[in-house]
Design a protein around this motif. Structure first.
Motif, short mmCIF file in Angstrom:
data_model
loop_
_atom_site.label_atom_id
_atom_site.label_comp_id
_atom_site.label_asym_id
_atom_site.label_seq_id
_atom_site.Cartn_x
_atom_site.Cartn_y
_atom_site.Cartn_z
N GLY A 28 52.24 22.82 -4.45
CA GLY A 28 52.34 21.53 -3.76
C GLY A 28 52.51 21.78 -2.27
N GLN A 29 53.13 20.81 -1.61
CA GLN A 29 53.27 20.89 -0.15
C GLN A 29 54.09 22.11 0.28
N VAL A 30 55.19 22.35 -0.41
CA VAL A 30 56.07 23.45 -0.02
C VAL A 30 55.42 24.80 -0.35
N ASP A 65 50.61 27.26 -11.15
CA ASP A 65 50.96 25.84 -11.21
C ASP A 65 50.47 25.35 -12.57
N ALA A 105 58.70 26.92 -6.08
CA ALA A 105 58.62 25.66 -5.32
C ALA A 105 57.96 24.60 -6.18
N GLY A 156 58.03 21.50 -9.19
CA GLY A 156 58.88 20.42 -9.69
C GLY A 156 58.75 19.15 -8.88
N VAL A 157 59.65 18.24 -9.17
CA VAL A 157 59.56 16.94 -8.48
C VAL A 157 60.30 17.01 -7.15
N ARG A 158 59.83 16.17 -6.22
CA ARG A 158 60.48 16.09 -4.91
C ARG A 158 61.07 14.70 -4.71
N ALA A 211 63.23 27.32 -4.12
CA ALA A 211 63.16 26.27 -3.09
C ALA A 211 63.31 24.88 -3.70
N ASN A 259 64.44 21.50 -5.34
CA ASN A 259 65.70 20.78 -5.10
C ASN A 259 66.28 20.12 -6.34
N SER A 304 66.82 29.04 -1.06
CA SER A 304 66.48 28.91 0.38
C SER A 304 67.61 28.24 1.16
N HIS A 363 72.73 22.60 0.88
CA HIS A 363 71.52 22.23 1.61
C HIS A 363 71.44 20.71 1.57
N THR A 409 58.23 17.09 3.19
CA THR A 409 58.42 18.09 4.25
C THR A 409 57.72 19.36 3.81
N ILE A 453 59.99 24.28 5.91
CA ILE A 453 60.48 24.99 4.73
C ILE A 453 59.54 26.17 4.42
P1 6V0 Z 1 54.75 18.64 -4.68
O1 6V0 Z 1 53.82 18.59 -3.51
O2 6V0 Z 1 54.81 17.48 -5.59
O3 6V0 Z 1 54.41 19.96 -5.52
C1 6V0 Z 1 55.07 20.31 -6.67
C2 6V0 Z 1 54.14 21.19 -7.46
O4 6V0 Z 1 54.86 21.69 -8.60
C3 6V0 Z 1 52.90 20.46 -8.01
O5 6V0 Z 1 51.73 21.14 -7.62
C4 6V0 Z 1 53.11 20.48 -9.52
O6 6V0 Z 1 51.91 20.53 -10.24
C5 6V0 Z 1 53.93 21.75 -9.68
N1 6V0 Z 1 54.64 21.81 -10.95
C6 6V0 Z 1 55.37 20.84 -11.57
N2 6V0 Z 1 55.86 21.30 -12.74
C7 6V0 Z 1 55.46 22.60 -12.83
C8 6V0 Z 1 55.66 23.60 -13.80
N3 6V0 Z 1 56.38 23.39 -14.90
N4 6V0 Z 1 55.12 24.82 -13.59
C9 6V0 Z 1 54.38 25.07 -12.48
N5 6V0 Z 1 54.16 24.14 -11.52
C10 6V0 Z 1 54.69 22.93 -11.71
O7 6V0 Z 1 56.24 18.90 -4.19
P2 6V0 Z 1 56.72 19.67 -2.88
O8 6V0 Z 1 55.91 20.90 -2.73
O9 6V0 Z 1 56.81 18.72 -1.76
O10 6V0 Z 1 58.21 20.05 -3.29
C11 6V0 Z 1 58.48 21.02 -4.28
C12 6V0 Z 1 59.97 21.17 -4.47
O11 6V0 Z 1 60.56 21.72 -3.28
C13 6V0 Z 1 60.70 19.83 -4.71
O12 6V0 Z 1 61.73 20.00 -5.65
C14 6V0 Z 1 61.27 19.51 -3.35
O13 6V0 Z 1 62.37 18.65 -3.39
C15 6V0 Z 1 61.64 20.90 -2.88
N6 6V0 Z 1 61.85 21.06 -1.44
C16 6V0 Z 1 62.79 21.94 -1.07
C17 6V0 Z 1 63.08 22.14 0.25
C18 6V0 Z 1 64.18 23.10 0.61
O14 6V0 Z 1 64.61 23.14 1.75
N7 6V0 Z 1 64.65 23.89 -0.33
C19 6V0 Z 1 62.36 21.47 1.25
C20 6V0 Z 1 61.38 20.61 0.88
C21 6V0 Z 1 61.09 20.30 -0.50
#
Ligand code: 6V0
Length: 331
Positions: free
Chosen positions: A28-30, A51, A94, A96-98, A135, A137, A160, A192, A247, A251
């Motif tokens: 995903g984004q992160v 993924d 990285a 899961g749900v954000r 990473a 959350n 992180s 965090h 974000t 990150i």
């Molecule tokens: P996103 O853009 O929705 O990407 C998440 C990705 O995870 C997607 O591509 C999904 O397909 C994939 N995914 C979901 N379930 C699974 C699984 N079981 N196995 C493999 N892949 C899977 O989310 P984004 O990238 O924005 O955020 C990801 C996580 O990072 C979230 O929990 C955010 O809250 C967290 N962040 C943590 C930060 C930090 O400072 N630690 C900062 C920003 C976001």
């Protein structure tokens, strides 16, 4: 192929294990911001992405592979089968749900626990010696969860944590002081996000402590209201999410710095999530950020940072909050 045979006169077997393999789970984004900066900064040229979303994975992989001519002999692979992650040195999680707009990170916990339960055992099956860098959350609780699920020693499971909060803090200080963030020495520790603790008592530029220049800096009694800087740090993610939906860049850069520190055995100090039991009077088995020395074995040391009573109380409060949240987790 005959043409290849005419061009190349083989002298040696090609090296397969380059010793710098990094897996990123979640594209995903992160995850993608991390992969992009790992590759463009030359931290590693051996990356695997995993993924559950096959099309997104393939699309991201192809897009990056097409950039190979601008990279350093990059080996970029992706797939849903964890066998391709075998022998990774570091696995970044990285996935899961954000947070949605206005949503608290802590609200995501149980959903992401389920995600981790599916990921961690598979990673360890193929890379039993890897360092896990979390990473997803709420990162502190999920680092604890990963440690629990993995059965690994504590030094090999790192979150992180407040490395990002500290970077945001240093950026805002740099803007006020007209000094580069790299020369603004300041740590945010604890959780965090919402209950994070700025260690105002040790903020310094070239060893000059700002608190020696303004004894109330960061406190309610400070007429210059430097405390607002920390409020802005806490609000940062909410504001960015409101504006762009998520974000990513900061990150991604933060995780890249941590991966680099571990891969290069840098012994550099970063505020990351680790077990804090026994530190600052904390008795619960909770994970929060403190400044840690990072190297090939993960967390090599925790820095015993002197805190004021106010700062210690704030960290303690974070720890109590974490313990409450951890107690509610269903494994
Ligand atoms: P996103 O853009 O929705 O990407 C998440 C990705 O995870 C997607 O591509 C999904 O397909 C994939 N995914 C979901 N379930 C699974 C699984 N079981 N196995 C493999 N892949 C899977 O989310 P984004 O990238 O924005 O955020 C990801 C996580 O990072 C979230 O929990 C955010 O809250 C967290 N962040 C943590 C930060 C930090 O400072 N630690 C900062 C920003 C976001």
């Amino acid at each position: 192929m005959a043409t290849v045979g005419k061009l190349l006169q083989a002298r040696q077997e090609k090296v397969v294990d380059t010793g710098n393999k990094v897996t990123v789970v979640g594209v995903g984004q992160v995850g993608m911001a991390t992969v992009f900066s790992l590759l463009t900064q030359g931290v590693t040229n051996n990356i695997v992405m995993v993924d559950t979303n096959e099309d997104k994975l393939k699309g991201e992989m192809m897009d990056l592979q097409h950039g190979s001519a601008f990279l350093f002999n990059a080996n970029i692979k992706a797939g849903t089968d964890y066998s391709i992650t075998a022998d990774s040195q570091i696995c970044v999680i990285a996935a899961g749900v954000r947070q949605l707009e206005g949503e608290d990170r802590r609200n995501l916990v149980q959903r992401n626990v389920e995600v981790l339960k599916g990921i961690v055992p598979k990673l360890l099956k193929y890379s039993p010696n890897a360092i896990l860098l979390i990473a997803s959350n709420p990162v502190d609780v999920l680092t604890y969860v990963t440690w629990k699920i993995s059965g690994l020693p504590k030094h090999r499971v790192i979150g992180s944590g407040t490395n990002l909060d500290s970077a945001r803090f240093r950026y805002l200080l740099s803007q006020k002081l007209n000094i580069a963030p790299t020369s603004c020495h300041a740590y945010i520790i604890g959780e965090h996000g919402d209950s994070s603790v700025p260690v105002w008592s040790s903020v310094n530029i070239a060893g000059v402590r700002l608190r020696d220049l303004n004894k109330n800096i960061g406190l309610d009694s400070d007429e210059e209201n430097w405390k607002e800087t920390h409020t802005q740090v806490v609000q940062s993610a909410y504001e960015v999410i409101k504006l762009k939906g998520y974000t990513s860049w900061a990150i991604g850069l933060s995780l890249t710095q941590l991966v680099k520190a571990i891969l290069t055995n840098a012994a550099s100090v970063h505020a990351v999530t680790t077990c804090v039991q026994g530190e600052h009077g904390i008795t619960d088995n909770v994970f929060l950020s403190l400044p840690c020395v990072l190297g090939r074995n993960g967390v090599l040391d925790v820095i015993r940072q002197p805190l004021t009573d106010v700062e210690r109380e704030q960290v303690f409060k974070s720890a109590t909050l974490m313990a409450e949240l951890q107690a509610k987790i269903k494994f």
